[in-house]
Structure formats: structure tokens, C-alpha cells
Write an enzyme that holds these catalytic residues in place. Structure first.
Site: not given
Ligand code: NAD
Length: 455
Positions: A130, A153, A204-205, A226-227, A260, A357
């Protein structure tokens, strides 16, 4: 792997993704390179990062266009992200040397005590799509400056951007094995975790963060997550409703609600509720939705098709449970993963809209009796990333924000990140932090030196 433009739904590129074998090779390359990279003087490393910053500036138009094409981010906002990246890079360039300085904590009759900071080793940076420049650089820049090698990655939804970042980094003279991209989705992230890395830094999530944490738990290595968030804002009864509405609508809908720290729920003091709702709805009605390559566009498509279902479910659930829809509430017909900017009023905490979310252009607004109820509502969440209060009264804001369980507290602002301040989440919003001096030290391990002179 096919890269799809979420606005046109067309395949814009095909990229060969990594597999377990190539991820393993990347790890061994990064491990071999690490000791030598750590010995490179900091001044040289800083020079490379300064060159990276200059390359970003030189290539800004092209980079913004790539980001918009694969993520659907409106082009003005892609440019804003790149401008913001310069500020973050400058923070690391200006502060890393002083933060890493050895500390003499004791010196007395032949006994000296020092703290020196050493790199962790090889770290994995598994990233989100994002804000790929922000969330990536928060990790790989300080990680490299502190002497780690990084296997990066990028998200499968921001692959072209991730590869562009790595290419520019390598143009700075950075050894190619100090910073290696591995490309692909969850399987590739998972293969990266199978390597004997020294730390994992994930953005990520919550769902994925939890899986990662569980997977590496037995290895006792550094894990930083960082979720997501469900960030609340409370509008007190002493503010100008129009100004507060404009600011919080931007906080909720910027980046098509996919930040996020997007404002995800709004509580309004009962005395100002109707006026605020009217001004908020008016503001959102004015947002231009459409082609993200158009400079006037404010709301683009969602980056991922699957999120449209999440928004549909939240809309149905909110309607069923008695919220009133005043704007939007459905997908935009035609090509592209578009969702109409959606505003619900009279929302309550039983609705997914106020608990889970949304990560899209949708918001729930609820009425509260007083500050006490506002605090209770704001804390009614598993997340804890940011929280904001709009009031003229600083003492009132500080009193409320001190009670809220969140990593960042905003008075009369929202959806804001500063490189000078630690960025951290509580509860389901994460573990650890990036940015600020602590976000440099987090990529190091302190060594305690006890030095007794022989005389
Ligand atoms: P996601 O969790 O779907 O994916 C994030 C990353 O993890 C991707 O690179 C994905 O390929 C990888 N991944 C997925 N499953 C995995 C596994 N089992 N093992 C290892 N890697 C794996 O999240 P997204 O859709 O990319 O991002 C959106 C989320 O990120 C939202 O919840 C958002 O709030 C959060 N976010 C948080 C911050 C923060 O600073 N707190 C910043 C940006 C986004």
C-alpha cells in the site's frame, strides 16, 4: 507471475517468481556478503543511500507511473509518496551516525564500560503494497546502514516497484548481494522464513503477521510486525465541524482508504453530530473517483480484487444492524476494482465496519455522549496503531489520548507518520517499531564491553 493493473484489469507485465531453491541461494549470497558489508565505513554506506535518494528524485516520474499502474494509487498520491520518501531518507542520512555512536557509560579507576551496536546479520524484509516506498525504506535503509544484508520480498501486488527499488539501490554501488529481491507471493515469503535468517521485519496484515510469528517462534530471533489498524478519531463539540470533517475525510479516504493508519471509525460528540455528518458527507461527495493516471483523481481502484468482497460484507452487515447509509455502498460498475466512497452514520460497535479493518473507501460514524464514552469506544478494539482527537483544548486532547491504547496519538491531525517519531502498533497492530532513533537501533544488537586496563 502476472502483474495486473487494477484500474484496467489488464496484464501489464509478467515476472518470473522465485522458488524455494532460488530463495535459498539468495540467503547464502546475503550471508556471505554480510561480514564485508558490515566493515564498509558508515560514511561510504551513507554516500550510497544519498545516491539512492538522488536517483529517486531523477527517476520520480517513471517510478510514480509504475506504482500507479500496478497498485492503482492515484498519480498525485504516488508522487506524494516519493516526495515523502526523500524526507525519510534524509532522516536516516542525518541521524544514523549519532545513533550508532558507541556510548561510554562508566569510566573509573581502570574500569571502562562501553555499549557498541552490532548488526543482526541477514534479515528478511517481507513487505506490503500500500505504501511500498515507505514501508520498504523504513526497514531496508536503516538495516543496510547498520551493517545487515537484506533479503527483500516486495508484495506480489507491488513487484515492479520492488524491483525498481532494488535496481536503483544497486546503481549506487551497493554490493548486489547486500540487498537481494525475492519475488512472489505467500509461498516465497514462507520459503524465506525457512532460511536461517537473523531477523524478520514484516509489514502486512494481522492474519499473516500472526502466522509469521508462530512459524519462527521456536527460533528466538528478532521478529518485528507492523500490522493493520482500526484507527479511531474523536470529534469534540468545540471544533469547526467543516474543518474537522475535511481533515478526517482526507484521513479516511486518502490512498483509497488503504493506509495502515487510515481513519477507520469516527466518534462525534452528540452536540456536533448532525453538523459534522453533513460537512463530512459533503466533502466525500466532492472526491473525484476514476482513472488513477489522471491528476485530478483522488479515489482510485482498490489494489486487490478480493477486498471488494470484504467491503460488500461490511456494508451488508452494517445495514442489517441498523446503520444508515448516506453515500455509496456498492462497487462501481464497469472495469476496474472500484468501490464507491461509502459513508455510514449511526454505526455501532456490533458492526464489522467498526471492529474489523476495512482497508477501503468506507467509513462508519457514531454518536457519543461525552469524552468518557469516546475513550471507551476508541479502546473497544483488538488493534492499537493510532488514535486522534479534534478539539480546541490541548489539555482535553492530552487527557483523552493518554487513556487510549495506541502507538501514535494525534491532536487535530490524523493519518500521519513522521520519521522522527517511533512507528509502532499495540495488540493486533504489531510488535516492535520502525522510524526514529529507535527504528535505527532495532536493526542492531548491543554488545556490552567491560574493559579493565591491566595497570
Ligand atoms: P498481507 O499480510 O496480505 O501480505 C504482506 C506480505 O506478506 C506480502 O509480501 C505477502 O506476499 C506476504 N505473505 C503472505 N502470506 C505469507 C506467509 N504465510 N508467510 C510469509 N509471507 C507471507 O498484507 P498486504 O495486503 O500486503 O498489506 C495490507 C496490510 O498491511 C493491512 O492490514 C495494513 O494495515 C497493513 N500495513 C501496516 C503498516 C504498518 O506500518 N503498521 C503499513 C502498511 C500496511
Amino acid at each position: 507471475m502476472k502483474i495486473i493493473n487494477p484500474a484496467t484489469e489488464k496484464v501489464i507485465a509478467e515476472v518470473r517468481d522465485d522458488d524455494a531453491g532460488s530463495v535459498n541461494q539468495a540467503f547464502y549470497r546475503a550471508r556471505r556478503a554480510q561480514k564485508d558489508w558490515a566493515k564498509v565505513p558508515l560514511s561510504i554506506k551513507l554516500g550510497m543511500m544519498a545516491r539512492f535518494r538522488d536517483l529517486v528524485v531523477e527517476n520520480k516520474a517513471k517510478l510514480a507511473s509504475v506504482l500507479t499502474s500496478e497498485v492503482g494509487k492515484p498519480i498525485t498520491q504516488s508522487n506524494n509518496e516519493l516526495n515523502g520518501l526523500i524526507g525519510r531518507l534524509n532522516f536516516f542520512l542525518d541521524n544514523t551516525e549519532s545513533v550508532l555512536k558507541e556510548e561510554k557509560v562508566f569510566n573509573d579507576s581502570g574500569m571502562e564500560e562501553l555499549i557498541r551496536h552490532e548488526p543482526l546479520g541477514v534479515i528478511a524484509n517481507i513487505s506490503a503494497w500500500n505504501y511500498p516506498y515507505f514501508v520498504g525504506s523504513n526497514v531496508f535503509v536503516p538495516a543496510l546502514l547498520t551493517g545487515n544484508t537484506v533479503i527483500y520480498k516486495p508484495s506480489e501486488y507491488a513487484t515492479l516497484t520492488g524491483l525498481a527499488i532494488v535496481e536503483l539501490m544497486h546503481q549506487t554501488g551497493l554490493p548486489p548481494d547486500a540487498f537481494i529481491a525475492v519475488v512472489g507471493g505467500p509461498a516465497v515469503g514462507n520459503a524465506l522464513l525457512d532460511q536461517p535468517i537473523n531477523g524478520v521485519f514484516f509489514t502486512g496484515s494481522y492474519a499473516t503477521g500472526r502466522k509469521i510469528n508462530e512459524k519462527v517462534a521456536g527460533r528466538l530471533m528478532k521478529v518485528q510486525l507492523e500490522l493493520g489498524g482500526k484507527d479511531p478519531v474523536y470529534i469534540c463539540d468545540d471544533v469547526d465541524p467543516k474543518a474537522a470533517a475535511e481533515a478526517t475525510a482526507d484521513g479516511a479516504f486518502y490512498n483509497t482508504g488503504q493506509s495502515c493508519c487510515s481513519v477507520e471509525r469516527i466518534y462525534v460528540h452528540q452536540n456536533l453530530y448532525d453538523k459534522f455528518v453533513e460537512a463530512f458527507t459533503e466533502t466525500v461527495r466532492g472526491f473525484v473517483i476514476g482513472d488513477p493516471t489522471n491528476e485530478k483523481t483522488y479515489i482510485g481502484p482498490l489494489a486487490r480484487h478480493a477486498q471488494l468482497d470484504v467491503l460488500d460484507q461490511q456494508v451488508n452487515d452494517a445495514e442489517k444492524k441498523g446503520a444508515r447509509l448516506v453515500l455509496g455502498g456498492k462497487r462501481r460498475p464497469g472495469t476496474g476494482y472500484y468501490y464507491e466512497p461509502t459513508v455510514f452514520v449511526d454505526a455501532n460497535q456490533n458492526m464489522a465496519l467498526m471492529k474489523e479493518e476495512s482497508f477501503g473507501p468506507i467509513i462508519g460514524i457514531a454518536r457519543v455522549r461525552d469524552d468518557e464514552e469516546a475513550v471507551r469506544m476508541m479502546n473497544d478494539t483488538n488493534y492499537g496503531l493510532t488514535a486522534g482527537v479534534y478539539t480546541k483544548d490541548k489539555t482535553r486532547a492530552e487527557r483523552i489520548l493518554a487513556e487510549v491504547n495506541a502507538g501514535s496519538a494525534y491532536w487535530n491531525c490524523c493519518d500521519r507518520v513522521s520519521p522522527r517519531l517511533p512507528w509502532s502498533g499495540r495488540g493486533h497492530s504489531g510488535l516492535g517499531l520502525t522510524l526514529s532513533k529507535y527504528g535505527i537501533l532495532t536493526f542492531t544488537q548491543p554488545k556490552a564491553w567491560h574493559l579493565r586496563s591491566p595497570g
